[in-house]
Design an enzyme around this catalytic site. Sequence first.
Site, mmCIF file in Angstrom:
data_model
loop_
_atom_site.group_PDB
_atom_site.id
_atom_site.type_symbol
_atom_site.label_atom_id
_atom_site.label_comp_id
_atom_site.label_asym_id
_atom_site.label_seq_id
_atom_site.Cartn_x
_atom_site.Cartn_y
_atom_site.Cartn_z
ATOM 1 N N GLY A 68 0.879 -1.177 0.000
ATOM 2 C CA GLY A 68 0.000 0.000 0.000
ATOM 3 C C GLY A 68 0.911 1.219 0.000
ATOM 4 N N THR B 10 9.888 11.660 -11.046
ATOM 5 C CA THR B 10 10.943 10.649 -10.895
ATOM 6 C C THR B 10 11.111 9.900 -12.215
ATOM 7 O OG1 THR B 10 9.430 8.955 -10.051
ATOM 8 C CG2 THR B 10 10.506 10.365 -8.416
ATOM 9 N N GLY C 206 16.993 9.022 -11.960
ATOM 10 C CA GLY C 206 16.833 9.952 -10.836
ATOM 11 C C GLY C 206 15.539 10.737 -10.918
ATOM 12 N N THR D 207 10.030 -2.645 -7.488
ATOM 13 C CA THR D 207 8.711 -2.434 -6.884
ATOM 14 C C THR D 207 8.833 -1.536 -5.647
ATOM 15 O OG1 THR D 207 8.384 -4.763 -7.397
ATOM 16 C CG2 THR D 207 6.591 -3.648 -6.267
ATOM 17 N N ASP E 54 7.816 4.845 -3.725
ATOM 18 C CA ASP E 54 7.370 5.059 -2.342
ATOM 19 C C ASP E 54 8.563 5.252 -1.405
ATOM 20 O OD1 ASP E 54 4.732 4.847 -3.139
ATOM 21 O OD2 ASP E 54 4.613 2.702 -2.697
HETATM 22 N N1 LIG Z 1 17.193 1.179 -11.694
HETATM 23 C C1 LIG Z 1 17.351 2.154 -10.770
HETATM 24 N N2 LIG Z 1 18.580 2.565 -10.416
HETATM 25 C C2 LIG Z 1 18.759 3.534 -9.495
HETATM 26 N N3 LIG Z 1 17.742 4.175 -8.889
HETATM 27 C C3 LIG Z 1 16.487 3.812 -9.195
HETATM 28 C C4 LIG Z 1 16.211 2.792 -10.166
HETATM 29 N N4 LIG Z 1 14.878 2.671 -10.280
HETATM 30 C C5 LIG Z 1 14.331 3.566 -9.413
HETATM 31 N N5 LIG Z 1 15.301 4.274 -8.766
HETATM 32 C C6 LIG Z 1 15.102 5.329 -7.751
HETATM 33 O O1 LIG Z 1 13.744 5.294 -7.342
HETATM 34 C C7 LIG Z 1 13.088 6.518 -7.688
HETATM 35 C C8 LIG Z 1 11.663 6.217 -8.103
HETATM 36 O O2 LIG Z 1 11.661 5.322 -9.197
HETATM 37 P P1 LIG Z 1 10.556 5.378 -10.345
HETATM 38 O O3 LIG Z 1 10.714 4.140 -11.148
HETATM 39 O O4 LIG Z 1 10.627 6.680 -11.041
HETATM 40 O O5 LIG Z 1 9.206 5.369 -9.485
HETATM 41 P P2 LIG Z 1 7.999 4.292 -9.402
HETATM 42 O O6 LIG Z 1 8.458 3.246 -8.445
HETATM 43 O O7 LIG Z 1 6.866 5.100 -8.898
HETATM 44 O O8 LIG Z 1 7.781 3.801 -10.790
HETATM 45 C C9 LIG Z 1 13.932 7.136 -8.771
HETATM 46 O O9 LIG Z 1 13.779 8.545 -8.786
HETATM 47 C C10 LIG Z 1 15.338 6.716 -8.338
HETATM 48 O O10 LIG Z 1 15.782 7.547 -7.287
#
Ligand SMILES: Nc1ncnc2c1ncn2[C@@H]1O[C@H](COP(=O)(O)OP(=O)(O)O)[C@@H](O)[C@H]1O
Length: 310
Positions: free
Chosen positions: A41, A223, A228, A253, A257
């Site tokens: 959640g 994001t 980043g 996953t 959050d």
């Molecule tokens: N493969 C990755 N390598 C490094 N940081 C990551 C990666 N995936 C996500 N992050 C970090 O998690 C944050 C949120 O990821 P994102 O995929 O944009 O969000 P969501 O989980 O909502 O899809 C990113 O801004 C980054 O800081």
Amino acid sequence: MAVAEVVVVGSCMTDLVSLTSRLPKAGETIHGHRFFTGFGGKGANQCVQAARLGAKASMICKVGKDSFGNDYIGNLTKNGIPTEFVNQTEEAATGAASIIVNSEGQNFIVIVAGANLLLNSDDLKRAAHVISKAKVMVCQLEITPSVSLEALKMAHTSGVKTLFNPAPAIADLDPQFYTHSDIICCNESEAELLTGIAVGNAEDAGRVGLILLERGCKTAIVTLGPEGCVVVSTKEPIPKHVQAQKVTAVDTTGAGDSFVGSLAFYLAYYPNLPLEEMLRKSNFIASVSVQATGTQTSYPFRKELPQGLF
Ligand SMILES: Nc1ncnc2c1ncn2[C@@H]1O[C@H](COP(=O)(O)OP(=O)(O)O)[C@@H](O)[C@H]1O
Ligand SMILES: *[C@@H]1O[C@H](CO)[C@@H](O)[C@H](O)[C@H]1NC(C)=O
Ligand SMILES: *[C@@H]1O[C@H](CO)[C@@H](O)[C@H](O)[C@H]1NC(C)=O
Ligand SMILES: *[C@H]1O[C@@H](CO)[C@H](O)[C@@H](O)[C@@H]1NC(C)=O
């Protein structure tokens, strides 16, 4: 009554995960090779990440009077999160996400929000004294949207900083969400749903950010997964790209959050840190979370992180 610096009004869901070699067809029964449950959640995820960094955080939410609800309350307590405003209802079951994942990582997910949708105005009123004394209020859209909006308004009119994560996104968001949010933080697909702009790179994210500012928030963050995030604010109207570390992701996953929960922590405890610095640190923590499996299970605790972050 304990004071909370970070208050989250949002969802609790029990994840029910089955791992299979392939996805079933309609009407078909197949055998999986592993089953596990998880605490999820978006609301609770963000609250747990903030608490693991050391925030005094409180969760305002609703679960069912059932074993999943009891277990959830037990685990929030284990995470150091007070549960005086976790309401248990007999009217609906604890929110659940049934997830089937095949060996290629493809999935079927069914979410039944259940008790989450029964969180209401009365629940917020019971917590009004805690909301008005918080440093930061965090909301998402996995509960009834009008209740999220009411929570943001209560906080905003009390001078509490509001951090809104419009997830999962809805296309016809009430315009008041923008005017009552100090900070809006969304991912690429949510950015596209809100603005119609497909986000493929940092430049697109900057354009989205400027549109969100025009709608009335003071700061917009998009994001970008491994790239980043991009931030733009009324005070610094030129979009800035804040890069994440290069890491080997094993399970992304709940990364968003982890990021939002981390940002809430920094806003509450290091309010004088430049925003870009808070985002660099939040990127770092979220990038740690993608290097382990699970959602909350992958969220780091303060003691496991480089102490330069604090
Ligand atoms: N493969 C990755 N390598 C490094 N940081 C990551 C990666 N995936 C996500 N992050 C970090 O998690 C944050 C949120 O990821 P994102 O995929 O944009 O969000 P969501 O989980 O909502 O899809 C990113 O801004 C980054 O800081
Ligand atoms: C939960 O909600 C009921 C009414 O729906 C109320 O009587 C009760 O006090 C609430 N409990 C908590 C812990 O908020
Ligand atoms: C953004 O978050 C939503 C959940 O709100 C998720 O379904 C979607 O896959 C995410 N998009 C990206 C690009 O990570
Ligand atoms: C939930 O709480 C956290 C924090 O104490 C623990 O690390 C987890 O192991 C716990 N989860 C379960 C299933 O008990």
